[in-house]
Design a protein around this motif. Structure first.
Motif, PDB file in Angstrom:
ATOM      1  N   ASP A 105       0.834  -1.202   0.000  1.00 27.51           N
ATOM      2  CA  ASP A 105       0.000   0.000   0.000  1.00 27.51           C
ATOM      3  C   ASP A 105       0.870   1.253   0.000  1.00 27.51           C
ATOM      4  O   ASP A 105       1.990   1.254   0.505  1.00 27.51           O
ATOM      5  N   ASN A 106       0.327   2.313  -0.545  1.00 28.40           N
ATOM      6  CA  ASN A 106       0.970   3.630  -0.582  1.00 28.40           C
ATOM      7  C   ASN A 106       2.203   3.669  -1.488  1.00 28.40           C
ATOM      8  O   ASN A 106       3.033   4.570  -1.384  1.00 28.40           O
ATOM      9  N   THR A 107       2.336   2.655  -2.360  1.00 25.09           N
ATOM     10  CA  THR A 107       3.458   2.618  -3.297  1.00 25.09           C
ATOM     11  C   THR A 107       2.949   2.826  -4.722  1.00 25.09           C
ATOM     12  O   THR A 107       1.984   2.186  -5.137  1.00 25.09           O
ATOM     13  N   ARG A 140       5.318  18.242  -6.699  1.00 21.29           N
ATOM     14  CA  ARG A 140       5.418  17.631  -5.368  1.00 21.29           C
ATOM     15  C   ARG A 140       4.105  16.966  -4.927  1.00 21.29           C
ATOM     16  O   ARG A 140       3.779  16.918  -3.743  1.00 21.29           O
ATOM     17  N   ILE A 141       3.371  16.391  -5.855  1.00 24.18           N
ATOM     18  CA  ILE A 141       2.092  15.775  -5.488  1.00 24.18           C
ATOM     19  C   ILE A 141       2.270  14.417  -4.814  1.00 24.18           C
ATOM     20  O   ILE A 141       1.331  13.895  -4.219  1.00 24.18           O
ATOM     21  N   TRP A 142       3.471  13.826  -4.920  1.00 20.42           N
ATOM     22  CA  TRP A 142       3.670  12.475  -4.385  1.00 20.42           C
ATOM     23  C   TRP A 142       4.648  12.432  -3.210  1.00 20.42           C
ATOM     24  O   TRP A 142       5.185  11.383  -2.897  1.00 20.42           O
ATOM     25  N   THR A 143       4.900  13.525  -2.568  1.00 19.72           N
ATOM     26  CA  THR A 143       5.917  13.521  -1.513  1.00 19.72           C
ATOM     27  C   THR A 143       5.549  12.610  -0.336  1.00 19.72           C
ATOM     28  O   THR A 143       6.421  12.203   0.428  1.00 19.72           O
ATOM     29  N   GLU A 144       4.254  12.287  -0.190  1.00 20.22           N
ATOM     30  CA  GLU A 144       3.829  11.412   0.905  1.00 20.22           C
ATOM     31  C   GLU A 144       3.739   9.954   0.459  1.00 20.22           C
ATOM     32  O   GLU A 144       3.320   9.095   1.244  1.00 20.22           O
ATOM     33  N   LYS A 145       4.077   9.686  -0.769  1.00 24.27           N
ATOM     34  CA  LYS A 145       3.998   8.334  -1.302  1.00 24.27           C
ATOM     35  C   LYS A 145       5.379   7.702  -1.393  1.00 24.27           C
ATOM     36  O   LYS A 145       6.399   8.391  -1.414  1.00 24.27           O
ATOM     37  N   ARG A 146       5.388   6.379  -1.464  1.00 27.75           N
ATOM     38  CA  ARG A 146       6.619   5.682  -1.814  1.00 27.75           C
ATOM     39  C   ARG A 146       6.599   5.494  -3.328  1.00 27.75           C
ATOM     40  O   ARG A 146       5.634   4.985  -3.891  1.00 27.75           O
ATOM     41  N   LEU A 147       7.678   5.900  -4.008  1.00 26.67           N
ATOM     42  CA  LEU A 147       7.732   5.857  -5.455  1.00 26.67           C
ATOM     43  C   LEU A 147       8.768   4.843  -5.930  1.00 26.67           C
ATOM     44  O   LEU A 147       9.921   4.886  -5.496  1.00 26.67           O
TER      45      LEU A 147
END
Length: 386
Positions: free
Chosen positions: A181-183, A218-225
């Motif tokens: 999750d969150n990836t 910076r829309i994904w700074t809280e996600k793991r990419l």
């Protein structure tokens, strides 16, 4: 009794020979590709610095790499550009004595050698490879370099190799962690490179240009990419943008998709059987009545149109042209060059692979008239400078 002393000369010669061999071995380790391009003249960092103002410097990397770091006066001319030789001659006549130096990413980057080798084969004089590359240049002349839009280039912003290695994942770990999750898993390859995809995870296909806009926002700074490319090289430059814009939880597939491409347990083919090839009738009529095309040109064009991928790319293995296309390699390339000159297509050649992009109005796999089609049509028109 007369004492005999052995002459020290053989020892001296042997010692000199050992030192020379050691120096050559060290030199070969520093520049491992030089032995493979003996006909290519080399220019050192010191010599390029001395002759900086009087040398035409050509950056033959991608625009993405150029945007990250470059020699300040360098002219961008990617080695994969259509009509590379013609564009090169627009920079400088073949026999002009002005030195011309090609560079790419460093000691083990073959592109600068290939560009100089190609230039020599085309008849250009006074061309050189600067195989120190961009990082040697930044270290030696930061005031004459740009890194992430800053001049002088700050050496402390160069990401060390060990920091890059920290973010590499082996294929098994990449697959397992990519499903958590969150990836978000992102494929940054160009459309023509997408023959296979990783199994077992949801993947977003976002080429580099639109991806950078999203990273900068910076829309994904809280996600793991998680990112992967074709061979594990482009992600090295993507890391600069990730670090600059506050991303810390990210990883790259070690070796890119090539590392797993031959393992059917880890990849699946990209299937596009649900997309038919469509064309603009007016453009087809123009094409069929064009008297500038001969039978070979039409045969090549028929093959290209029958093998269009999504986003109107065609990839041809130049080792199998007689079998696949029905013409020799030379005839195929001649025909494609003619189609490019007539603005029906653009093309590039990377080693033994020919990549052709035809006018979307001639052949398109998908919905004609949609936003993607309009975008690709505008992109094509810009490429051929209509």
């Amino acid at each position: 009794m007369q004492r005999r002393f052995s002459s020290p000369l053989p020892i001296v010669i042997a010692t000199c020979f050992i030192l020379i061999v050691s120096a050559l071995q060290a030199h070969a380790e520093d520049y491992p590709l030089r032995p493979y391009y003996p006909e290519v003249p080399i220019i050192t960092t010191d010599d390029l610095l001395k002759n900086y103002d009087d040398t035409i410097i050509v950056d033959i990397r991608s625009s993405f790499e150029y945007d990250v770091a470059r020699i300040n006066k360098a002219i961008l001319l990617p080695l994969t550009s259509p009509n590379f030789g013609t564009q090169l001659e627009q920079l400088r006549p073949k026999k002009d004595p002005t030195p011309m130096a090609f560079y790419c990413n460093g000691h083990s980057c073959a592109k600068s050698y290939q560009a100089a080798q190609l230039a020599v084969s085309l008849g250009f004089k006074h061309v050189y490879t600067y195989d120190g590359g961009i990082f040697d240049w930044i270290d030696a002349a930061p005031n004459l370099a740009t890194l992430m839009d800053e001049t002088p280039a700050r050496s402390d912003r160069i990401i060390p190799p060990e920091e890059f290695l920290k973010h590499l994942l082996d294929p098994v770990s990449f697959e397992a962690l990519g499903q958590e999750d969150n990836t978000i898993v992102i494929d940054i390859r160009d459309p023509f490179q997408r023959e296979v995809m990783p199994r077992g995870m949801a993947v977003r296909n976002i080429p580099l240009d639109p991806l950078l806009n999203l990273v900068v926002s910076r829309i994904w700074t809280e996600k793991r990419l998680f990112f992967f490319d074709a061979v594990g090289k482009q992600v090295r430059w993507l890391q600069y943008f990730l670090e600059s814009y506050g991303y810390h939880d990210y990883a790259f597939l070690e070796g890119g998709i090539r590392a797993i491409a031959d393992d059917p347990s880890m990849v699946k083919p990209v299937i596009e059987t649900n997309r038919s090839i469509v064309s603009d009738q007016e453009m087809l009529l123009k094409l069929t009545t064009d008297t500038r095309l001969d039978n070979t040109d039409r045969k090549v064009l028929s093959y290209l149109l029958a093998n269009v991928k999504f986003n109107n790319y065609i990839v041809v293995n130049l080792k199998n042209t007689n079998k696949d296309v029905g013409v020799t390699r030379d005839l195929l390339i001649t025909a494609v060059k003619k189609l490019t000159g007539l603005k029906y297509a653009t093309h590039s050649i990377m080693q033994n692979t020919l990549i052709v992009q035809v006018d979307p109005r001639i052949a398109w796999k998908g919905l004609v008239g949609g936003k993607t089609w309009q975008s690709k049509t505008a992109e094509f028109d810009k490429a051929v400078k209509k």
